[in-house]
Design a protein around this motif. Structure first.
Motif, PDB file in Angstrom:
ATOM      1  N   LEU A 298      -0.138   8.402  -9.752  1.00  0.00           N
ATOM      2  CA  LEU A 298       1.024   9.068  -9.166  1.00  0.00           C
ATOM      3  C   LEU A 298       1.898   8.011  -8.531  1.00  0.00           C
ATOM      4  CD1 LEU A 298       1.946  12.055  -8.748  1.00  0.00           C
ATOM      5  CD2 LEU A 298       0.908  11.925  -6.476  1.00  0.00           C
ATOM      6  N   ARG A 299       3.187   8.023  -8.867  1.00  0.00           N
ATOM      7  CA  ARG A 299       4.060   6.957  -8.393  1.00  0.00           C
ATOM      8  C   ARG A 299       4.608   7.225  -7.002  1.00  0.00           C
ATOM      9  NH1 ARG A 299       9.916   5.257 -10.431  1.00  0.00           N
ATOM     10  NH2 ARG A 299      10.174   3.504  -9.015  1.00  0.00           N
ATOM     11  N   VAL A 300       4.975   8.464  -6.716  1.00  0.00           N
ATOM     12  CA  VAL A 300       5.588   8.803  -5.431  1.00  0.00           C
ATOM     13  C   VAL A 300       4.788   9.929  -4.783  1.00  0.00           C
ATOM     14  CG1 VAL A 300       7.668   9.619  -4.260  1.00  0.00           C
ATOM     15  CG2 VAL A 300       7.874   8.112  -6.245  1.00  0.00           C
ATOM     16  N   LEU A 301       4.444   9.738  -3.528  1.00  0.00           N
ATOM     17  CA  LEU A 301       3.783  10.777  -2.745  1.00  0.00           C
ATOM     18  C   LEU A 301       4.720  11.183  -1.619  1.00  0.00           C
ATOM     19  CD1 LEU A 301       1.237  12.445  -2.209  1.00  0.00           C
ATOM     20  CD2 LEU A 301       0.433  10.594  -0.733  1.00  0.00           C
ATOM     21  N   VAL A 302       5.137  12.451  -1.619  1.00  0.00           N
ATOM     22  CA  VAL A 302       6.008  12.986  -0.573  1.00  0.00           C
ATOM     23  C   VAL A 302       5.113  13.675   0.456  1.00  0.00           C
ATOM     24  CG1 VAL A 302       8.011  14.413  -0.065  1.00  0.00           C
ATOM     25  CG2 VAL A 302       7.788  13.348  -2.318  1.00  0.00           C
ATOM     26  N   ALA A 303       5.242  13.294   1.710  1.00  0.00           N
ATOM     27  CA  ALA A 303       4.296  13.763   2.728  1.00  0.00           C
ATOM     28  C   ALA A 303       5.013  14.098   4.023  1.00  0.00           C
ATOM     29  CB  ALA A 303       3.233  12.696   2.984  1.00  0.00           C
ATOM     30  N   THR A 304       4.427  15.035   4.754  1.00  0.00           N
ATOM     31  CA  THR A 304       4.824  15.282   6.135  1.00  0.00           C
ATOM     32  C   THR A 304       3.996  14.366   7.032  1.00  0.00           C
ATOM     33  OG1 THR A 304       3.199  17.075   6.267  1.00  0.00           O
ATOM     34  CG2 THR A 304       5.457  17.678   5.680  1.00  0.00           C
ATOM     35  N   ASP A 305       4.241  14.434   8.326  1.00  0.00           N
ATOM     36  CA  ASP A 305       3.551  13.530   9.250  1.00  0.00           C
ATOM     37  C   ASP A 305       2.054  13.798   9.332  1.00  0.00           C
ATOM     38  OD1 ASP A 305       5.396  11.610  10.410  1.00  0.00           O
ATOM     39  OD2 ASP A 305       6.468  13.341  11.187  1.00  0.00           O
ATOM     40  N   VAL A 306       1.594  14.909   8.755  1.00  0.00           N
ATOM     41  CA  VAL A 306       0.154  15.160   8.756  1.00  0.00           C
ATOM     42  C   VAL A 306      -0.589  14.055   8.024  1.00  0.00           C
ATOM     43  CG1 VAL A 306       0.070  16.490   6.605  1.00  0.00           C
ATOM     44  CG2 VAL A 306      -1.595  16.968   8.392  1.00  0.00           C
TER      45      VAL A 306
END
Length: 493
Positions: A298-306
């Protein structure tokens, strides 16, 4: 200095060598001897400097006397408790404990919420010396009486400031009340605040303060840059930047779960391999997504502050702040996912006019003036360059960063005292800047001559002749119909 010079037992030295580490980091050089000596520690260091090994190695060293190959649960009492704010961080600490305890027969387990408790209960019944847990799930096991904390000798609070942010202090106080008074306590955090020191005063006894760098300092191996951009063009700029770095991975941080999922979907539609990780996803989904990102699938991981405190990826080149964090300390934790263990890293922030005050807070905290570079074709709003402008309204006041303002569920931040736009007496919103309104005060005289600045006064009564004349022209009123008593009237007279 080597790990042998720190006084660790040979079994731990062998495990550390096989893990590929030869020299301890500054936090490890200072913390390990103090913990081995049995002292309480208040430790702070930059994220990614080996803080986890700084407490797991001496913890294993001190508990080695309890090591046993017996299968009896009675020979494996819970001797150490490590508390972490998130599932990801708890799992990361658990992996470190497993790596370093390879040649020491001590049992460890990781318990956290979001999964069935039965498997965790069975594991605890086998007898476990080291428990790594999130506070909420630990209290669930305490309530179910599936864990006994009466024999705990060592307590570790990892990322204590994040526990404060997430509201875990009441849970932590309950847990402290269940532990023996005669114990060794360690509190580690990447950032310190006055609240952290108050908590340390409550749980630590004559602690030794360890700070290998000044407070809230970021790694010198990280290159920072800000790209000013309008809120409506953020996602397009993000896709543009990722296309120009086709062979690099990036961890992208956002503020809300809704934006997290939509941004990942937008990148997928743009031909960029991406997925999202946030609190609403099940633990199995989060684990699979994180493993795919670590493996490079996976090239991009979009995450919240969790995910800001639990992602440990070797040589992650980019951390991108799609939305700036509202707390400056969280910026330190976010970008701490890159530039780890001496590797080079890049921290990129996409900043619109509404976020300028958060950018100023971040620069003040880290004592660094972050350079700003405008990407051609992605200009910011004109207000971005206004001196002293502070936009504290809702993100995406114009167009949403995801192109859909109608479904955005995010609430305004830091704007609880904001007032609505001024309106003139006819109900029209006043235009222009506050300076223009100050130079051209708004008239209080309406078009019909009514003065809004004076209290209301009825018009003077008309002449008697006019009154009589108007009365004659008015048709006679109908007599009122009687209303029943039960309906509130007086009935027939």
């Amino acid at each position: 200095m080597s790990f042998a010079d720190l006084g660790l037992i040979p079994e731990l030295q062998k495990a550390v060598a096989e893990a590929g580490y030869t020299e301890p980091t500054p936090i490890q050089r200072q913390a390990i001897p103090i913990v081995i000596a049995g002292n309480d520690v208040l430790g702070g260091a930059q994220t990614g400097t080996g803080k986890t090994a700084g407490f797991t190695l001496p913890l294993l060293h001190r508990l080695a006397r309890h090591a046993s190959t017996s299968t009896s649960p009675a020979r494996h009492q819970t001797r150490a408790l490590i508390l972490a704010p998130t599932r990801e961080l708890a799992m990361q600490v658990f992996e470190s404990v497993k790596t370093y305890s390879k040649y020491v027969p001590l049992r460890a387990t990781c318990i956290y919420g979001g999964v069935d408790m039965n498997a965790q209960i069975q594991e605890l019944r086998r007898g476990i010396e080291i428990v790594i847990a999130t506070p909420g799930r630990l209290l669930d096991h305490v309530q179910q009486k599936t864990i006994n904390l009466s024999q705990v000798e060592m307590l570790v609070l990892d990322e204590a400031d994040r526990m404060l942010d997430m509201g875990f202090i009441p849970d932590i106080k309950r847990i402290l009340g269940l532990l023996p008074a005669s114990r060794q306590s360690l509190l580690f955090s990447a950032t310190f605040s006055d609240e952290i020191k108050k908590l340390a005063d409550q749980m630590l006894k004559n602690p030794q303060l360890i700070e290998v760098a000044r407070r809230n300092m970021v790694s010198e191996t990280i290159t920072h840059v800000v790209h000013p951009v309008s809120s409506g063009m953020k996602r397009n700029l993000l896709a543009h930047l990722l296309r120009h770095q086709p062979d690099t991975q990036a961890l992208v941080f956002v503020d809300t779960k809704i934006v997290c999922g939509r941004l990942a979907h937008f990148l997928e539609r743009s031909g960029i391999s991406a997925d999202a990780i946030h609190g609403d996803k099940g633990q199995q989904q989060r684990t699979e997504t994180l493993e795919a990102f670590k493996a490079g699938k996976l090239r991009v991981l979009v995450a919240t502050d969790v995910a800001a405190r639990g992602i440990d990826i070797d040589e992650l080149p980019y951390v991108i702040n799609f939305e700036l964090p509202h707390t400056a300390e969280d910026y330190v934790h976010r970008i701490g996912r890159t530039g780890r263990a001496g590797h080079k890293g890049n921290a990129v922030s996409l900043v619109c006019a509404e976020e300028k005050h958060w950018l100023a807070d971040i620069q003040k905290l880290i004592k660094l003036d972050i350079p700003q570079e405008i990407v051609p074709g992605f200009d910011p709003e004109p207000e971005f360059f206004e001196a002293g402008s502070r936009h504290r309204g809702k993100r995406g006041t114009g167009q949403s960063p995801l192109g859909d303002n109608s479904e955005r569920s995010e609430t305004p931040r830091r704007n609880s005292n904001a007032k609505p736009h001024d309106a003139d007496p006819r109900g029209n919103r006043s235009g222009g800047s506050s300076q223009n309104r100050a130079r051209n005060p708004r008239s209080m005289i309406a078009a019909d001559g009514f003065d809004f600045s004076k209290p209301y006064q009825p018009k003077s009564p008309a002449p008697a002749s006019d009154t009589v004349e108007n009365t004659d022209k008015t048709p006679p009123r109908r007599p009122q119909r009687p209303i029943a008593v039960l309906l509130g009237g007086l009935g027939r007279k």
